[in-house]
Design an enzyme around this catalytic site. Structure first.
Site, mmCIF file in Angstrom:
data_model
loop_
_atom_site.group_PDB
_atom_site.id
_atom_site.type_symbol
_atom_site.label_atom_id
_atom_site.label_comp_id
_atom_site.label_asym_id
_atom_site.label_seq_id
_atom_site.Cartn_x
_atom_site.Cartn_y
_atom_site.Cartn_z
ATOM 1 N N LYS A 109 0.843 -1.196 0.000
ATOM 2 C CA LYS A 109 0.000 0.000 0.000
ATOM 3 C C LYS A 109 0.880 1.248 0.000
ATOM 4 O O LYS A 109 1.901 1.299 0.696
ATOM 5 C CB LYS A 109 -0.899 -0.035 1.244
ATOM 6 C CG LYS A 109 -1.985 1.032 1.288
ATOM 7 C CD LYS A 109 -2.856 0.854 2.540
ATOM 8 C CE LYS A 109 -3.938 1.902 2.669
ATOM 9 N NZ LYS A 109 -4.731 1.746 3.912
ATOM 10 N N SER B 61 -9.651 2.203 3.076
ATOM 11 C CA SER B 61 -8.819 2.952 2.164
ATOM 12 C C SER B 61 -7.904 2.076 1.305
ATOM 13 O O SER B 61 -7.428 2.508 0.269
ATOM 14 C CB SER B 61 -7.949 3.938 2.957
ATOM 15 O OG SER B 61 -7.079 3.235 3.833
ATOM 16 N N SER C 240 -9.547 -0.386 7.188
ATOM 17 C CA SER C 240 -9.046 -0.315 5.809
ATOM 18 C C SER C 240 -8.320 -1.547 5.294
ATOM 19 O O SER C 240 -7.978 -1.605 4.111
ATOM 20 C CB SER C 240 -8.136 0.892 5.645
ATOM 21 O OG SER C 240 -8.909 2.060 5.710
HETATM 22 N N1 GLN Z 1 -12.773 4.202 6.462
HETATM 23 C C1 GLN Z 1 -12.195 4.602 7.719
HETATM 24 C C2 GLN Z 1 -11.855 6.063 7.657
HETATM 25 O O1 GLN Z 1 -12.189 6.655 6.699
HETATM 26 C C3 GLN Z 1 -10.998 3.753 8.011
HETATM 27 C C4 GLN Z 1 -9.742 4.253 7.428
HETATM 28 C C5 GLN Z 1 -8.578 3.359 7.668
HETATM 29 O O2 GLN Z 1 -8.683 2.300 8.283
HETATM 30 N N2 GLN Z 1 -7.434 3.815 7.235
HETATM 31 O O3 GLN Z 1 -11.271 6.604 8.521
#
Ligand code: GLN
Length: 505
Positions: A81, A156, A180
């Site tokens: 990532k 994400s 994410s």
């Molecule tokens: N979707 C969650 C957020 O927007 C989780 C993000 C993540 O785990 N990086 O914060």
């Protein structure tokens, strides 16, 4: 030959590499060719590092031919990532503010991957600074779900999940601050694990919310996740929150689980993480998986975590607060983009404002504003302070639930993959995707998502398993068992039912 190599799991590939039936260069070439063939429409990768990957592979082959000892995963390609820094490879965190930034050092987990000889195929797309649930907040375009290119791959870490689901990589690294790793795994039919907070080094992860962030594996099988988790875990003096523990044997736990025997294991179903707001097909697959766990000998109990209803609200105060502080370093002076003001003097403050105005996307600005507000004098106790108290209550809910059960379970996400654009203008609807994953981050406990079937819309559904802190091995035992039982009933892996992607020539 090449096409077949991309269908192998990391464990299978590792066996063929060990017997030298397949070379690391062949395995890497096959995956690079697959990326060329399908990544146009999928767009999982922001950067492909073909030369570096092939050089690593050639080096592994040379070491193997010379009879030198190598790591079991040596020569198995991996995608990383883009929030994880890689020396000599661009790292943008999905943000225009880091366009063309090439880090001068490797994250600890990247160093481990490199020393073990895994060729790094490239860097995967993500929501800007890991803020989002759909990868639509990337400054570099959308990633598409390989099951249906009109749908989101989750976020994400949508790029890592899509790369694995599209057979572009057998292994990928994700990061999970609120879900994410797990939610993208759920909506792409892959396996994702968020380890116990502090058990995988955060050194070299571009921080979103430091008290919540954790890196972990994204794979196609539970065993592959264990193999990768085993490699990246462990104490790191460069990360002050890193746990000093010995790394438990996750691989043994996954293999033991695969026998399908769960006698003596108590599985707690979280009452608050089902019902309203969950798609019927998601709940149906969840119930069927519970039946399988019961048949495997597990005892199923219901547990209640009454404070989970406040988890999302607490998270959206704690996360923006920490993010607003972490993102202060992107000031036009130190990394990446620098924008001079259109007119007037280029004072430091005005350069910072111009750079941050141009370099950050809307979601990042929204959260910086929220976080700065929540931390401001006069509001700190009311917002940030209250959120931290809720966090403690959630930790207590977990402690009480784990007194009744060895693992807790829920659907990973309330719905299957939604359409691109569907929730982009409604931040709250987007945030709600993470209702089931966020509590684990607030408490620091580990969680896994594994595929539990297809919903009525023909899209993958994720099953979440949570364990107490430091007991990640339980995820592999239970996940390994459930995967084996489900694959028996499906007569093969769920991903084999995904439509074939059109191949570019
Ligand atoms: N979707 C969650 C957020 O927007 C989780 C993000 C993540 O785990 N990086 O914060």
């Amino acid at each position: 030959m090449s096409a077949d190599l991309t269908r192998l799991t990391a464990a299978e590939l590792s066996e063929r590499l060990a017997t030298r039936e397949v070379s690391a260069v062949e395995a890497t070439t096959a995956h690079l060719e697959r990326i060329t063939a399908v990544d146009g429409p999928v767009h999982a990768f922001l950067h492909v590092s073909a030369d570096q990957a092939l050089a690593t592979a050639a080096d592994v082959d040379a070491r193997r031919s010379a009879g030198a000892p190598v790591h079991p995963l040596a020569g198995v390609p991996i995608a990383v990532k883009d929030v994880v820094v890689t020396r000599g490879l661009p790292t943008t965190a999905g943000s225009a503010i880091l366009r063309d930034w090439v880090p001068p050092y490797d994250a600890t987990l990247v160093q481990k991957i490199k020393s073990a000889g895994l060729p790094i195929l490239g860097k995967t797309n993500m929501d800007e600074f890991a803020m989002g649930s759909s990868t639509e907040h990337s400054a570099y375009g959308n990633t598409h779900n390989p099951w249906d290119l009109d749908r989101i791959p989750g976020g994400s870490g949508g790029g890592s999940a899509a790369a694995v689901a599209a057979y572009e990589a057998p292994l990928a690294i994700g990061t999970d601050t609120g879900g994410s790793i797990r939610q993208p795994a759920a909506v792409t039919g892959t396996v994702g694990v968020k380890p116990t907070y502090g058990s995988v080094s955060r050194y070299g992860l571009i921080a979103l919310a430091s008290s919540l962030d954790q890196a972990g594996p994204v794979t196609r099988t539970v065993l592959d996740a264990a193999l990768l988790h085993q490699l990246i875990a462990g104490h790191d003096p460069f990360d002050s929150t890193s746990l000093p523990d010995e790394v438990p044997d996750y691989v043994a736990a996954a293999r033991a689980g695969a026998s399908g025997d769960l006698r003596g294991v108590r599985v707690g179903v979280i009452r608050e993480l089902q019902g309203d707001g969950y798609q019927p097909g998601v709940l149906a697959r969840f119930t069927e998986s519970l039946d399988l766990l019961r048949e495997a000998g597990a005892e199923i109990v219901e547990v209640s975590c009454p404070h989970f209803q406040y988890a999302l609200a607490a998270y959206y105060l704690i996360l923006p607060a920490e993010a607003s502080s972490n993102l202060a370093k992107f000031d036009g002076m130190r990394f990446g983009l620098r924008v001079e003001p259109d007119h007037g003097p280029a004072t430091a403050e005005r350069v910072m404002a111009a750079t941050r105005g141009a370099g950050f996307g809307d979601e990042v600005k929204r959260r910086i504003i929220l976080g700065t507000y929540a931390l401001s004098a006069g509001y700190y106790d009311a917002y940030y302070g209250s959120a931290q108290k809720v966090r403690t209550l959630i930790q207590r809910d977990f402690a009480a639930a784990f007194a009744q059960a060895d693992v807790l379970v829920s659907p990973t996400a309330p719905t299957t993959a939604f359409r691109l654009g569907e929730k982009l203008d409604d931040p709250l609807a987007m945030y709600l995707n993470d209702v089931a994953t966020i509590p684990a981050n607030l408490a620091g406990v580990p969680g896994m998502s594994l595929p539990s079937g297809l919903s009525d819309d023909g899209l993958p559904v994720g099953f979440q398993v949570l364990a107490p802190a430091r007991e990640d091995a339980r995820l592999y035992r239970v996940g390994g068992a459930l995967e084996a039982l489900l694959e028996q009933s499906w007569e093969g892996p769920l991903l084999s039912r995904a439509p074939e992607l059109e191949v570019a020539r």
